[in-house]
Design a protein around this motif. Structure first.
Motif, PDB file in Angstrom:
ATOM      1  N   LYS A 140      60.738  56.344  38.205  1.00 63.66           N
ATOM      2  CA  LYS A 140      60.348  55.554  39.372  1.00 63.66           C
ATOM      3  C   LYS A 140      59.771  56.415  40.489  1.00 63.66           C
ATOM      4  O   LYS A 140      58.985  55.937  41.309  1.00 63.66           O
ATOM      5  CB  LYS A 140      61.540  54.736  39.881  1.00 63.66           C
ATOM      6  CG  LYS A 140      61.922  53.592  38.958  1.00 63.66           C
ATOM      7  CD  LYS A 140      63.023  52.739  39.541  1.00 63.66           C
ATOM      8  CE  LYS A 140      63.345  51.566  38.631  1.00 63.66           C
ATOM      9  NZ  LYS A 140      64.424  50.707  39.172  1.00 63.66           N
ATOM     10  N   ALA A 141      60.161  57.692  40.535  1.00 64.94           N
ATOM     11  CA  ALA A 141      59.612  58.586  41.546  1.00 64.94           C
ATOM     12  C   ALA A 141      58.139  58.886  41.281  1.00 64.94           C
ATOM     13  O   ALA A 141      57.404  59.272  42.198  1.00 64.94           O
ATOM     14  CB  ALA A 141      60.412  59.884  41.582  1.00 64.94           C
ATOM     15  N   GLN A 142      57.699  58.699  40.033  1.00 68.16           N
ATOM     16  CA  GLN A 142      56.309  58.974  39.668  1.00 68.16           C
ATOM     17  C   GLN A 142      55.458  57.715  39.601  1.00 68.16           C
ATOM     18  O   GLN A 142      54.233  57.806  39.492  1.00 68.16           O
ATOM     19  CB  GLN A 142      56.264  59.663  38.289  1.00 68.16           C
ATOM     20  CG  GLN A 142      57.304  60.755  38.082  1.00 68.16           C
ATOM     21  CD  GLN A 142      57.184  61.895  39.055  1.00 68.16           C
ATOM     22  OE1 GLN A 142      56.077  62.240  39.471  1.00 68.16           O
ATOM     23  NE2 GLN A 142      58.313  62.483  39.440  1.00 68.16           N
ATOM     24  N   ASP A 143      56.084  56.556  39.660  1.00 61.84           N
ATOM     25  CA  ASP A 143      55.386  55.283  39.463  1.00 61.84           C
ATOM     26  C   ASP A 143      54.795  54.781  40.777  1.00 61.84           C
ATOM     27  O   ASP A 143      55.501  54.252  41.634  1.00 61.84           O
ATOM     28  CB  ASP A 143      56.364  54.250  38.883  1.00 61.84           C
ATOM     29  CG  ASP A 143      55.700  52.918  38.571  1.00 61.84           C
ATOM     30  OD1 ASP A 143      54.461  52.802  38.744  1.00 61.84           O
ATOM     31  OD2 ASP A 143      56.423  51.987  38.164  1.00 61.84           O
ATOM     32  N   THR A 144      53.485  54.924  40.951  1.00 64.58           N
ATOM     33  CA  THR A 144      52.842  54.518  42.203  1.00 64.58           C
ATOM     34  C   THR A 144      52.824  53.006  42.390  1.00 64.58           C
ATOM     35  O   THR A 144      52.612  52.528  43.504  1.00 64.58           O
ATOM     36  CB  THR A 144      51.403  55.050  42.260  1.00 64.58           C
ATOM     37  OG1 THR A 144      50.684  54.601  41.107  1.00 64.58           O
ATOM     38  CG2 THR A 144      51.391  56.573  42.288  1.00 64.58           C
ATOM     39  N   SER A 145      53.053  52.245  41.322  1.00 67.05           N
ATOM     40  CA  SER A 145      53.085  50.781  41.449  1.00 67.05           C
ATOM     41  C   SER A 145      54.454  50.274  41.880  1.00 67.05           C
ATOM     42  O   SER A 145      54.592  49.089  42.214  1.00 67.05           O
ATOM     43  CB  SER A 145      52.696  50.124  40.114  1.00 67.05           C
ATOM     44  OG  SER A 145      53.677  50.396  39.120  1.00 67.05           O
ATOM     45  N   ASP A 146      55.458  51.144  41.887  1.00 64.08           N
ATOM     46  CA  ASP A 146      56.799  50.743  42.303  1.00 64.08           C
ATOM     47  C   ASP A 146      56.782  50.398  43.795  1.00 64.08           C
ATOM     48  O   ASP A 146      56.251  51.163  44.596  1.00 64.08           O
ATOM     49  CB  ASP A 146      57.793  51.874  42.041  1.00 64.08           C
ATOM     50  CG  ASP A 146      59.227  51.464  42.305  1.00 64.08           C
ATOM     51  OD1 ASP A 146      59.617  51.421  43.494  1.00 64.08           O
ATOM     52  OD2 ASP A 146      59.948  51.193  41.343  1.00 64.08           O
ATOM     53  N   PRO A 147      57.359  49.263  44.196  1.00 58.49           N
ATOM     54  CA  PRO A 147      57.351  48.874  45.609  1.00 58.49           C
ATOM     55  C   PRO A 147      57.998  49.904  46.538  1.00 58.49           C
ATOM     56  O   PRO A 147      57.677  49.947  47.717  1.00 58.49           O
ATOM     57  CB  PRO A 147      58.139  47.557  45.616  1.00 58.49           C
ATOM     58  CG  PRO A 147      58.045  47.033  44.227  1.00 58.49           C
ATOM     59  CD  PRO A 147      57.997  48.239  43.343  1.00 58.49           C
ATOM     60  N   LEU A 179      61.857  50.330  54.650  1.00 57.93           N
ATOM     61  CA  LEU A 179      62.960  49.380  54.780  1.00 57.93           C
ATOM     62  C   LEU A 179      62.497  47.965  54.468  1.00 57.93           C
ATOM     63  O   LEU A 179      63.192  47.218  53.761  1.00 57.93           O
ATOM     64  CB  LEU A 179      63.558  49.444  56.182  1.00 57.93           C
ATOM     65  CG  LEU A 179      64.780  48.538  56.433  1.00 57.93           C
ATOM     66  CD1 LEU A 179      65.889  48.846  55.443  1.00 57.93           C
ATOM     67  CD2 LEU A 179      65.273  48.687  57.870  1.00 57.93           C
ATOM     68  N   GLU A 180      61.329  47.578  54.970  1.00 58.63           N
ATOM     69  CA  GLU A 180      60.789  46.248  54.649  1.00 58.63           C
ATOM     70  C   GLU A 180      60.557  46.119  53.155  1.00 58.63           C
ATOM     71  O   GLU A 180      60.829  45.064  52.561  1.00 58.63           O
ATOM     72  CB  GLU A 180      59.489  46.006  55.408  1.00 58.63           C
ATOM     73  CG  GLU A 180      59.662  45.591  56.850  1.00 58.63           C
ATOM     74  CD  GLU A 180      58.360  45.114  57.463  1.00 58.63           C
ATOM     75  OE1 GLU A 180      57.393  44.866  56.704  1.00 58.63           O
ATOM     76  OE2 GLU A 180      58.298  44.990  58.700  1.00 58.63           O
ATOM     77  N   ALA A 181      60.041  47.180  52.533  1.00 62.85           N
ATOM     78  CA  ALA A 181      59.791  47.144  51.097  1.00 62.85           C
ATOM     79  C   ALA A 181      61.098  46.989  50.325  1.00 62.85           C
ATOM     80  O   ALA A 181      61.173  46.242  49.343  1.00 62.85           O
ATOM     81  CB  ALA A 181      59.072  48.422  50.665  1.00 62.85           C
ATOM     82  N   PHE A 182      62.135  47.679  50.774  1.00 59.57           N
ATOM     83  CA  PHE A 182      63.435  47.584  50.112  1.00 59.57           C
ATOM     84  C   PHE A 182      64.000  46.170  50.224  1.00 59.57           C
ATOM     85  O   PHE A 182      64.474  45.604  49.234  1.00 59.57           O
ATOM     86  CB  PHE A 182      64.406  48.587  50.734  1.00 59.57           C
ATOM     87  CG  PHE A 182      65.828  48.425  50.269  1.00 59.57           C
ATOM     88  CD1 PHE A 182      66.217  48.879  49.020  1.00 59.57           C
ATOM     89  CD2 PHE A 182      66.766  47.808  51.079  1.00 59.57           C
ATOM     90  CE1 PHE A 182      67.528  48.726  48.582  1.00 59.57           C
ATOM     91  CE2 PHE A 182      68.076  47.655  50.655  1.00 59.57           C
ATOM     92  CZ  PHE A 182      68.457  48.111  49.402  1.00 59.57           C
ATOM     93  N   ARG A 183      63.959  45.600  51.432  1.00 60.14           N
ATOM     94  CA  ARG A 183      64.480  44.242  51.619  1.00 60.14           C
ATOM     95  C   ARG A 183      63.715  43.241  50.756  1.00 60.14           C
ATOM     96  O   ARG A 183      64.306  42.353  50.125  1.00 60.14           O
ATOM     97  CB  ARG A 183      64.376  43.840  53.090  1.00 60.14           C
ATOM     98  CG  ARG A 183      65.188  44.703  54.057  1.00 60.14           C
ATOM     99  CD  ARG A 183      66.650  44.486  53.892  1.00 60.14           C
ATOM    100  NE  ARG A 183      67.419  45.198  54.926  1.00 60.14           N
ATOM    101  CZ  ARG A 183      68.609  45.688  54.756  1.00 60.14           C
ATOM    102  NH1 ARG A 183      69.207  45.557  53.584  1.00 60.14           N
ATOM    103  NH2 ARG A 183      69.252  46.321  55.730  1.00 60.14           N
ATOM    104  N   ALA A 184      62.405  43.380  50.735  1.00 58.47           N
ATOM    105  CA  ALA A 184      61.587  42.458  49.934  1.00 58.47           C
ATOM    106  C   ALA A 184      61.879  42.607  48.446  1.00 58.47           C
ATOM    107  O   ALA A 184      61.951  41.614  47.713  1.00 58.47           O
ATOM    108  CB  ALA A 184      60.104  42.709  50.208  1.00 58.47           C
TER     109      ALA A 184
END
Length: 400
Positions: free
Chosen positions: A373-380, A110-115
């Motif tokens: 995006k489900a495979q991208d480890t750099s995605d927040p 949730l914090e990652a989503f808000r940021a």
């Protein structure tokens, strides 16, 4: 920008604007007339997808502007009217984007989503202040500029004034959409191509589409498609035996897109689409809906395909579904669980809504996310997206 609105404004470009730019024609093509740059004080039509107010003043800049200086100026509230080279302008946007900070110490999804939402909003507000002008023929007043007239006419129609001003980032998105519209998009299970329009959700993420392929043939059923977008679900169902589809969408661009796709696929005789908030009139044997799946406010018109504030659209769809079904009819709800994984919705919320609305789950089928995006480890948001599933719920009305 709200539907049909195109406010006029009067710009006052600062001194020192670059001279008129001429687009470089491709080899062997007819010479292209140079674009007419926006004169100081001339009225213009302002185009923004986010309902941003029209700039009261434009500050002329050119290729001598550095990214650091541009960042300081846009943070001070300036709109910078670029009048140099097209490719340099694109590089400036990229350099500005790289200078924007992104938080990386989120302690929960949730914090990652808000940021991430804050970062995206900041990026939009920053990059949207680099603007360009178009003349009466939608020619872009930048050197080495591509022909953008077709993209502009597809989205806005004919020019309303002598000059149009638009954020460069938005114009680049329109150019990309025009290319998708020209090439078309192959969708698993569909015979023919989908040609998406700008501002209509692009079905490159096909997990939700492929779930429909598990359905048995529809044997002449009458179908409603609520929130049709490009019309892709309607066309799959028609090709699998549905007798007719009545589709709706709240966005006029989606309505035009779906209608055009039906014609190109040879399905226009059995497909009707109208601009409406939810259901068509009458009842259907099958009602399908792939609603926005994130219960947060949309930031702009394009966001409405993904963001549904407080799940209002989803709630109203479930509330109205029983009345839209013929006796024995079924509703097909296709929904991602990303909202649950992000902590935006409790895990039992959807089942509570089914019960509240007099619906029962006849069957369901899920698939794991396979989008990039489900495979991208750099995605927040990777910690949530890597576990995302999308489910097809087959719903029936509870007998009174």
């Amino acid at each position: 920008m709200s539907k049909g609105s195109a406010p006029r404004a009067t710009a006052s470009p600062s001194k020192g604007s670059a001279p008129r730019a001429t687009a470089s024609p491709s080899k062997g093509s007819a010479p292209v007339a140079p674009a007419t740059p926006l004169p100081p004080g001339a009225p213009f039509t302002w185009r923004s997808e986010s309902n941003e107010p029209s700039p009261t003043r434009l500050h002329a800049v050119n290729d001598r502007l550095s990214a650091d200086t541009a960042l300081k100026r846009v943070r001070n509230g300036e709109f910078l009217l670029y009048s140099g080279d097209f490719h340099n302008a694109k590089q400036l946007l990229g350099a500005l984007g790289r200078r924007l900070e992104r938080a990386s110490n989120a302690r929960s999804p949730l914090e990652a989503f808000r940021a991430e939402r804050r970062a995206r909003q900041l990026e939009h507000e920053t990059l949207s202040r680099i603007v360009v002008s178009l003349d009466r023929d939608y020619r872009l007043a930048l050197a080495r500029a591509p022909d953008v007239a077709q993209a502009c006419r597809q989205v806005w129609g004919e020019p309303e004034t002598e000059f149009t001003v638009v954020p460069l980032k938005q114009l680049l998105g329109m150019l990309g959409a025009t290319e998708w519209r020209r090439k078309g998009l192959a969708v698993p299970g569909l015979t023919g191509l989908i040609h998406p329009h700008y501002g209509v959700y692009l079905p490159t993420r096909t997990d939700y589409v492929e779930l429909l392929l598990w359905l048995p043939l529809l044997k002449g059923q009458r179908v409603f498609d609520v929130g049709t977008g490009t019309g892709v679900l309607s066309f799959l169902l028609l090709q699998r035996g549905a007798a007719s589809v009545q589709a709706t969408d709240c966005d006029s661009r989606a309505v035009a897109c779906a209608r055009e796709n039906a014609e190109q696929l040879g399905l226009s005789k059995s497909f009707q689409v109208a601009e409406a908030d939810l259901f068509p009139e009458g009842k259907a044997d099958l009602v399908v809906c792939n609603p926005p799946w994130i219960p947060e406010p949309p930031k702009n018109r394009v966001d409405r395909a993904v963001f549904d504030e407080d799940s209002q659209f989803l709630r109203r769809f479930l509330e109205g579904l029983p009345a839209a079904l013929t006796p024995g009819g079924e509703g097909l709800l296709i929904l991602s669980d990303l909202a649950v994984l992000l902590g935006l919705r409790p895990s039992g919320w959807l089942q509570e809504q089914f019960t509240r609305c007099g619906l029962t789950v006849k069957s369901s089928r899920s698939t794991v996310a396979r989008h990039s995006k489900a495979q991208d480890t750099s995605d927040p948001l990777h910690m949530a997206r890597s576990r995302e599933t999308t489910t097809l719920y087959c719903l029936t009305a509870v007998a009174p």
